[in-house]
Design an enzyme around this catalytic site. Structure first.
Site, PDB file in Angstrom:
ATOM      1  N   LYS A 110       0.060  14.833   2.666  1.00  0.00           N
ATOM      2  CA  LYS A 110      -0.957  15.616   1.963  1.00  0.00           C
ATOM      3  C   LYS A 110      -0.499  17.071   1.781  1.00  0.00           C
ATOM      4  CE  LYS A 110      -4.831  12.648   3.119  1.00  0.00           C
ATOM      5  NZ  LYS A 110      -5.851  12.340   4.131  1.00  0.00           N
ATOM      6  N   LYS A 189       2.702   2.855  -4.240  1.00  0.00           N
ATOM      7  CA  LYS A 189       1.422   2.502  -3.618  1.00  0.00           C
ATOM      8  C   LYS A 189       0.273   3.000  -4.495  1.00  0.00           C
ATOM      9  CE  LYS A 189      -1.645   4.551  -0.554  1.00  0.00           C
ATOM     10  NZ  LYS A 189      -2.611   4.596   0.390  1.00  0.00           N
ATOM     11  N   LYS A 192      -5.503   7.147  -5.144  1.00  0.00           N
ATOM     12  CA  LYS A 192      -6.179   8.164  -5.960  1.00  0.00           C
ATOM     13  C   LYS A 192      -5.293   9.384  -6.132  1.00  0.00           C
ATOM     14  CE  LYS A 192      -9.608   6.982  -3.357  1.00  0.00           C
ATOM     15  NZ  LYS A 192     -10.694   6.958  -2.395  1.00  0.00           N
TER      16      LYS A 192
HETATM   17  P1  ADP Z   1      -6.502   6.527  -1.569  1.00  0.00           P
HETATM   18  O1  ADP Z   1      -5.068   6.437  -1.089  1.00  0.00           O
HETATM   19  O2  ADP Z   1      -6.657   6.009  -2.947  1.00  0.00           O
HETATM   20  O3  ADP Z   1      -7.095   7.909  -1.393  1.00  0.00           O
HETATM   21  P2  ADP Z   1      -8.099   5.868   0.710  1.00  0.00           P
HETATM   22  O4  ADP Z   1      -7.201   6.696   1.584  1.00  0.00           O
HETATM   23  O5  ADP Z   1      -9.471   6.386   0.413  1.00  0.00           O
HETATM   24  O6  ADP Z   1      -7.332   5.551  -0.648  1.00  0.00           O
HETATM   25  O7  ADP Z   1      -8.193   4.430   1.359  1.00  0.00           O
HETATM   26  C1  ADP Z   1      -9.360   3.721   1.699  1.00  0.00           C
HETATM   27  C2  ADP Z   1      -8.949   2.392   2.308  1.00  0.00           C
HETATM   28  O8  ADP Z   1      -8.235   1.614   1.356  1.00  0.00           O
HETATM   29  C3  ADP Z   1      -8.011   2.541   3.520  1.00  0.00           C
HETATM   30  O9  ADP Z   1      -8.309   1.546   4.466  1.00  0.00           O
HETATM   31  C4  ADP Z   1      -6.648   2.318   2.925  1.00  0.00           C
HETATM   32  O10 ADP Z   1      -5.723   1.842   3.869  1.00  0.00           O
HETATM   33  C5  ADP Z   1      -6.939   1.286   1.851  1.00  0.00           C
HETATM   34  N1  ADP Z   1      -5.972   1.419   0.739  1.00  0.00           N
HETATM   35  C6  ADP Z   1      -5.857   2.472  -0.109  1.00  0.00           C
HETATM   36  N2  ADP Z   1      -4.881   2.262  -1.002  1.00  0.00           N
HETATM   37  C7  ADP Z   1      -4.336   1.053  -0.695  1.00  0.00           C
HETATM   38  C8  ADP Z   1      -3.280   0.267  -1.271  1.00  0.00           C
HETATM   39  N3  ADP Z   1      -2.596   0.690  -2.326  1.00  0.00           N
HETATM   40  N4  ADP Z   1      -3.015  -0.931  -0.712  1.00  0.00           N
HETATM   41  C9  ADP Z   1      -3.713  -1.375   0.366  1.00  0.00           C
HETATM   42  N5  ADP Z   1      -4.720  -0.693   0.943  1.00  0.00           N
HETATM   43  C10 ADP Z   1      -5.042   0.512   0.427  1.00  0.00           C
END
Ligand code: ADP
Ligand code: TRP
Length: 321
Positions: A110, A189, A192
């Site tokens: 981050k 991956k 967001k």
């Molecule tokens: P982002 O990376 O989009 O901000 P978050 O950190 O809010 O997503 O993740 C919320 C949940 O979704 C967490 O448990 C995270 O591990 C899962 N998650 C997010 N992106 C992925 C992905 N590309 N593949 C699998 N799980 C994911």
């Protein structure tokens, strides 16, 4: 068995969130006492707009309910409706070595992406540990990127238990290997923060366009593709189409003769159908927000009762009673 997970209200639900965390979490509601919350305190580390936080919070609630969370089986609440977690986070912070937090890759990522290095962002895993430990959670369903945070939680719990006597249950991350890391539109991956997401709910035209612009290589349709299983559209198709259908497309791609455009069209159709029922249900729920708020309020009350007990145990252990 107590199951707990959280998701930040920081943007629209995407395929990575859904397959990595939400779907496994919802399925686990059949297997134990499930508690799911909307991590609005955590979202303060990246989002500074109050109206957006409010709006996104309700969106996450709608997403969970539309995708099958059953309020008769699982709790669904706002993190901030259980303010006891912030007190527990302080208790935990006093036994958390700096090095443990410095090693967290999510913090380093981050910062590298330009988020300000403030204390909230640094201490984020301690609040997450409090979220988990305050409900005596056994299982934490998450995507792979959150695994380290659950391990940090265990380390913090062990430190506290060593200092003050057996107080906390040690949780375990539950990660589904096949969906632990869902790729995004550019093959990285899906996240967001990478701007490569494919949302679950939203405008059909925009979502079709996103799928039609998935990154492919420049090989012609006729060329055989021995690496068909690595193709991004095939990987996503495996998530939303019946296994036999996905296998058939993969075989056709491998043999040569299937164009990327046709493959993406098929992917869009399967993806759109996969979420047809949740989409309808979400629209229905959105027209009855009173019922949604009732679920959030009722769940918070129950979660708070559980949290108060564990917090009291921790206060007693360290002489704050
Ligand atoms: P982002 O990376 O989009 O901000 P978050 O950190 O809010 O997503 O993740 C919320 C949940 O979704 C967490 O448990 C995270 O591990 C899962 N998650 C997010 N992106 C992925 C992905 N590309 N593949 C699998 N799980 C994911
Ligand atoms: N940090 C998690 C994420 O970004 C959200 C979260 C907060 C969480 N507290 C939690 C997940 C406790 C599981 C358990 O996705």
């Amino acid at each position: 068995m107590r199951i707990l997970s959280g998701i930040q209200p920081s943007g629209a639900l995407h395929l990575g969130n859904f397959f990595g965390m939400m779907k496994p979490a919802i399925e686990l509601q059949e297997q134990g006492e499930a508690l799911y919350f909307i991590a609005n305190y955590h979202s303060m580390t990246s989002l500074r707009d109050p109206a957006e936080r409010r709006h996104n919070t309700l969106d996450v609630a709608l997403d969970f309910l539309a995708c099958g969370l059953d309020p008769a089986k699982a709790l669904l609440f706002r993190q901030s409706d259980v303010p006891e977690v912030t007190e527990l986070a302080w208790l935990l912070t006093t036994v958390t070595p700096m090095g443990l937090l410095e090693r967290c890759t999510s913090y380093k990522d981050k910062i590298a992406r330009g988020l300000p290095a403030d204390h909230g962002l640094f201490a984020y895993p301690v609040l997450m540990a409090a979220d988990i430990l305050i409900y005596d959670s056994n299982i934490v369903p998450v995507g792979r990127d959150q695994k380290q945070h659950v391990e940090v939680t265990r380390d913090i719990a062990i430190k506290f238990n060593e200092a003050y006597g057996q107080t906390f249950v040690l949780p375990e991350p539950r990660i589904r290997e096949e969906t632990a890391l869902v790729p995004g539109a550019d093959g990285q991956k899906m996240s967001k923060s990478y701007g490569n997401t494919i949302e679950i709910f939203g405008d059909e035209k925009i979502l079709r366009k996103k799928i039609m612009s998935l990154k492919m290589d420049s090989r012609t349709p006729q060329e055989p593709k021995p690496d068909a299983e690595k193709n991004l559209a095939i990987q996503l198709l495996r998530l939303v189409a019946p296994p036999a259908v996905a296998r058939d497309y993969e075989d056709r791609l491998r043999a040569g003769g299937l164009g990327y455009g046709d493959l993406k069209k098929a992917l869009f159709e399967h993806y759109w159908n996969y979420f047809a029922a949740p989409r309808a249900r979400r629209a229905e729920l959105a027209s009855n927000l009173d019922a949604v708020n009732k679920v959030l309020d009722g769940s918070a009350e129950k979660a708070r009762t559980l949290a108060r007990k564990v917090l009291a145990r921790a206060r007693l252990a360290c002489g704050l009673d």
